[in-house]
Motif scaffolding. Structure first.
Motif, PDB file in Angstrom:
ATOM      1  N   ASP A   1       2.577  -8.567  -2.461  1.00 52.28           N
ATOM      2  CA  ASP A   1       2.115  -9.859  -1.390  1.00 52.28           C
ATOM      3  C   ASP A   1       1.356 -10.457  -0.798  1.00 52.28           C
ATOM      4  O   ASP A   1       1.703 -11.058   0.053  1.00 52.28           O
ATOM      5  N   ARG A   2       0.487  -9.493  -0.842  1.00 59.03           N
ATOM      6  CA  ARG A   2      -0.805  -9.965   0.324  1.00 59.03           C
ATOM      7  C   ARG A   2      -1.777  -9.555  -0.325  1.00 59.03           C
ATOM      8  O   ARG A   2      -2.045  -8.038  -0.669  1.00 59.03           O
ATOM      9  N   GLU A   3      -3.035 -10.661  -0.284  1.00 61.36           N
ATOM     10  CA  GLU A   3      -4.113 -10.434  -1.340  1.00 61.36           C
ATOM     11  C   GLU A   3      -5.061  -9.467  -0.573  1.00 61.36           C
ATOM     12  O   GLU A   3      -5.824  -8.671  -1.464  1.00 61.36           O
ATOM     13  N   ASP A   4      -5.353  -9.260   0.540  1.00 61.53           N
ATOM     14  CA  ASP A   4      -6.074  -8.319   0.728  1.00 61.53           C
ATOM     15  C   ASP A   4      -5.676  -6.749   0.701  1.00 61.53           C
ATOM     16  O   ASP A   4      -6.629  -6.013   0.256  1.00 61.53           O
ATOM     17  N   ALA A   5      -4.504  -6.611   1.051  1.00 57.64           N
ATOM     18  CA  ALA A   5      -3.955  -5.193   0.412  1.00 57.64           C
ATOM     19  C   ALA A   5      -3.659  -4.802  -0.606  1.00 57.64           C
ATOM     20  O   ALA A   5      -4.386  -3.863  -1.313  1.00 57.64           O
TER      21      ALA A   5
ATOM     22  N   ILE B   1       3.675   3.661 -13.401  1.00 57.55           N
ATOM     23  CA  ILE B   1       3.856   3.846 -11.243  1.00 57.55           C
ATOM     24  C   ILE B   1       3.571   2.720 -10.812  1.00 57.55           C
ATOM     25  O   ILE B   1       3.045   1.694 -10.638  1.00 57.55           O
ATOM     26  N   GLU B   2       4.925   2.116  -9.833  1.00 59.64           N
ATOM     27  CA  GLU B   2       4.558   1.633  -8.705  1.00 59.64           C
ATOM     28  C   GLU B   2       4.272   2.460  -7.559  1.00 59.64           C
ATOM     29  O   GLU B   2       4.742   3.730  -7.175  1.00 59.64           O
ATOM     30  N   SER B   3       3.253   1.993  -6.800  1.00 58.79           N
ATOM     31  CA  SER B   3       2.466   3.369  -5.868  1.00 58.79           C
ATOM     32  C   SER B   3       1.708   1.673  -5.473  1.00 58.79           C
ATOM     33  O   SER B   3       1.500   0.545  -5.573  1.00 58.79           O
ATOM     34  N   TYR B   4       1.275   2.252  -4.464  1.00 57.17           N
ATOM     35  CA  TYR B   4       1.218   1.243  -3.044  1.00 57.17           C
ATOM     36  C   TYR B   4       0.328   2.067  -1.741  1.00 57.17           C
ATOM     37  O   TYR B   4       0.378   2.986  -1.967  1.00 57.17           O
ATOM     38  N   ILE B   5      -0.753   1.342  -1.083  1.00 59.49           N
ATOM     39  CA  ILE B   5      -0.896   2.285   0.335  1.00 59.49           C
ATOM     40  C   ILE B   5       0.012   3.021   1.242  1.00 59.49           C
ATOM     41  O   ILE B   5      -0.398   4.278   1.528  1.00 59.49           O
ATOM     42  N   GLU B   6       1.040   2.228   1.455  1.00 57.76           N
ATOM     43  CA  GLU B   6       1.511   3.406   1.877  1.00 57.76           C
ATOM     44  C   GLU B   6       2.955   3.594   1.550  1.00 57.76           C
ATOM     45  O   GLU B   6       3.594   2.801   0.792  1.00 57.76           O
ATOM     46  N   GLU B   7       4.216   4.729   1.816  1.00 60.53           N
ATOM     47  CA  GLU B   7       5.342   4.710   0.999  1.00 60.53           C
ATOM     48  C   GLU B   7       6.212   3.849   1.356  1.00 60.53           C
ATOM     49  O   GLU B   7       6.091   3.756   2.158  1.00 60.53           O
ATOM     50  N   GLY B   8       6.902   4.284   0.587  1.00 58.39           N
ATOM     51  CA  GLY B   8       8.667   3.366   0.829  1.00 58.39           C
ATOM     52  C   GLY B   8       7.751   2.331   0.802  1.00 58.39           C
ATOM     53  O   GLY B   8       7.793   1.405  -0.127  1.00 58.39           O
ATOM     54  N   CYS B   9       8.822   0.978   1.679  1.00 56.90           N
ATOM     55  CA  CYS B   9       9.215  -0.308   2.019  1.00 56.90           C
ATOM     56  C   CYS B   9       9.558  -0.367   3.453  1.00 56.90           C
ATOM     57  O   CYS B   9       9.987   0.637   3.652  1.00 56.90           O
ATOM     58  N   GLN B  10       9.251  -1.860   3.594  1.00 62.54           N
ATOM     59  CA  GLN B  10       9.855  -1.902   4.348  1.00 62.54           C
ATOM     60  C   GLN B  10      10.399  -4.098   4.704  1.00 62.54           C
ATOM     61  O   GLN B  10      10.407  -4.127   3.821  1.00 62.54           O
ATOM     62  N   LYS B  11      10.787  -3.978   5.450  1.00 64.70           N
ATOM     63  CA  LYS B  11      11.648  -5.904   5.443  1.00 64.70           C
ATOM     64  C   LYS B  11       9.758  -6.659   5.634  1.00 64.70           C
ATOM     65  O   LYS B  11       9.519  -6.321   5.911  1.00 64.70           O
ATOM     66  N   ILE B  12      10.365  -8.395   4.946  1.00 67.31           N
ATOM     67  CA  ILE B  12      10.180  -9.113   5.605  1.00 67.31           C
ATOM     68  C   ILE B  12       9.799  -9.647   7.052  1.00 67.31           C
ATOM     69  O   ILE B  12      10.610  -9.412   7.758  1.00 67.31           O
ATOM     70  N   GLY B  13       8.813  -9.295   7.531  1.00 66.68           N
ATOM     71  CA  GLY B  13       7.858  -9.354   9.156  1.00 66.68           C
ATOM     72  C   GLY B  13       7.694  -8.621   9.438  1.00 66.68           C
ATOM     73  O   GLY B  13       7.180  -8.212  10.894  1.00 66.68           O
ATOM     74  N   ASP B  14       7.466  -7.089   8.936  1.00 64.03           N
ATOM     75  CA  ASP B  14       7.496  -5.840   9.473  1.00 64.03           C
ATOM     76  C   ASP B  14       5.637  -5.347   9.428  1.00 64.03           C
ATOM     77  O   ASP B  14       5.543  -4.795  10.681  1.00 64.03           O
TER      78      ASP B  14
END
Length: 342
Positions: A57-61, A301-314
């Motif tokens: 969703d964003r290049e930096d992250a 495996i679906e993985s990112y820096i922070e677990e879970g998910c958020q709404k767009i704009g959070d």
């Protein structure tokens, strides 16, 4: 007419000329492609792990995450080959919602397809340059694949696309592994037919050209679970499912029989923490059967820096805005555990 023609996009050759793949990155990708190819042919017994956010969703992250992955790769390189999952096209079942960087380089702004084409190419090249790890992406639109054909080391065809003729024929001309997911219905014969089509050559129309492909011997299956008529999840990662797939492969002379198990989606019921248990069960099945061990080449495996998910704009850095993902700490621990179990 209901079509509004907004702007004519540059053809892939023009985009590649404007943003060429540097020679040093081509060499990095070629070396990694050979490593991955040898896993699918059975010459390299290491385990493939295609891992990263549900959607980029964003290049930096995303690049921050992949930088962490690159450091971890060095520590597990004897057992695991890590391929960053940079999915820039997000399929939507109803057509609503965020469709990925290709559509919206900024998730909070209106779609801009030209900016999106440029953004996804830059993102994939930046990932290789900074991490040395060429990435995987989903081929949601076959006609758009050529914008990224020279930067990807792995391609997936999703559950809603696997029956599509254009996806199958395009896969037959790709020179890196292409994984065909089972459809949402769970019918494995659909997936196997897609593998057959992808492994053979075809003549067809592609981007206004008559083309011929020679077949892709690295087209393979991906088990991602299914959904029945009541909307209930039907996992297909269990030992019995893997044995059934072994038997289906044995009925026909496929080149390089291979399968990747997707630990999320309908296999986990999108309960992202379950991916940890599912991956370990798959490894146990590989230890239990030599046939399964030879067929299963890796996991997703679906993985990112922070677990879970958020709404767009959070605006929580490194947290998925689509499906929930494992957080970094759990992901790192899982990869170390996998290396010990192999």
């Amino acid at each position: 007419m209901s079509f509004n023609f907004i702007q004519k996009l540059p053809v892939p050759a023009e985009i590649k000329e404007q943003f060429p793949m540097p020679e040093e990155l081509k060499r990095v990708k070629a070396d990694r492609d050979e490593e991955i190819r040898r896993i699918f042919t059975g010459e390299d017994r290491r385990f493939l792990v295609i891992i990263g956010p549900c959607s980029a969703d964003r290049e930096d992250a995303v690049c921050d995450y992949i930088g962490r992955l690159a450091k971890l790769q060095e520590k597990v390189k004897d057992k695991l080959v890590l391929v960053p999952r940079i999915y820039t096209n997000k399929p939507r079942t109803t057509g609503e919602g965020y469709k990925g960087i290709l559509h919206q380089p900024d998730p909070e702004k209106k779609p801009d397809l030209l900016a999106g084409v440029l953004a996804i190419r830059k993102l994939h090249m930046r990932a290789i340059r900074e991490s040395g790890l060429p990435s995987a992406d989903e081929m949601l639109y076959p006609e758009n694949f050529w914008y990224l054909a020279d930067v990807l080391s792995y391609v997936a065809v999703g559950a809603r696309s696997v029956e599509n003729q254009q996806h199958r024929l395009t896969a037959s001309g790709i020179d890196v592994p292409v994984g065909m997911k089972n459809p949402t219905s769970g019918d494995l014969s659909v997936m196997m037919n897609s593998v057959t089509a992808g492994q053979h050559g075809h003549s067809f129309i592609f981007r206004g050209w008559e083309v011929h492909t020679g077949g892709n011997e690295l087209v393979h299956t991906i088990l991602r679970g299914a959904t029945n008529k009541h909307g209930q999840n039907i996992p297909n990662y269990h030992y019995e499912d893997l044995i059934r797939l072994v038997e289906m492969y044995q009925k026909k002379a496929y080149r390089n029989p291979a399968c990747i198990v997707d630990a999320n989606h309908s296999n986990s019921g999108k309960q992202y923490k379950e991916q940890i248990r599912i991956v370990k069960e798959v490894l146990h099945s590989c230890r239990h059967s030599q046939d399964v061990d030879q067929l299963i080449k890796g996991v997703m495996i679906e993985s990112y820096i922070e677990e879970g998910c958020q709404k767009i704009g959070d605006h929580i850095y490194g947290k998925s805005i689509t499906d929930p993902c494992l957080g970094w700490e759990d992901s790192e621990r899982l990869l170390f555990d996998m290396a010990e179990l192999l």
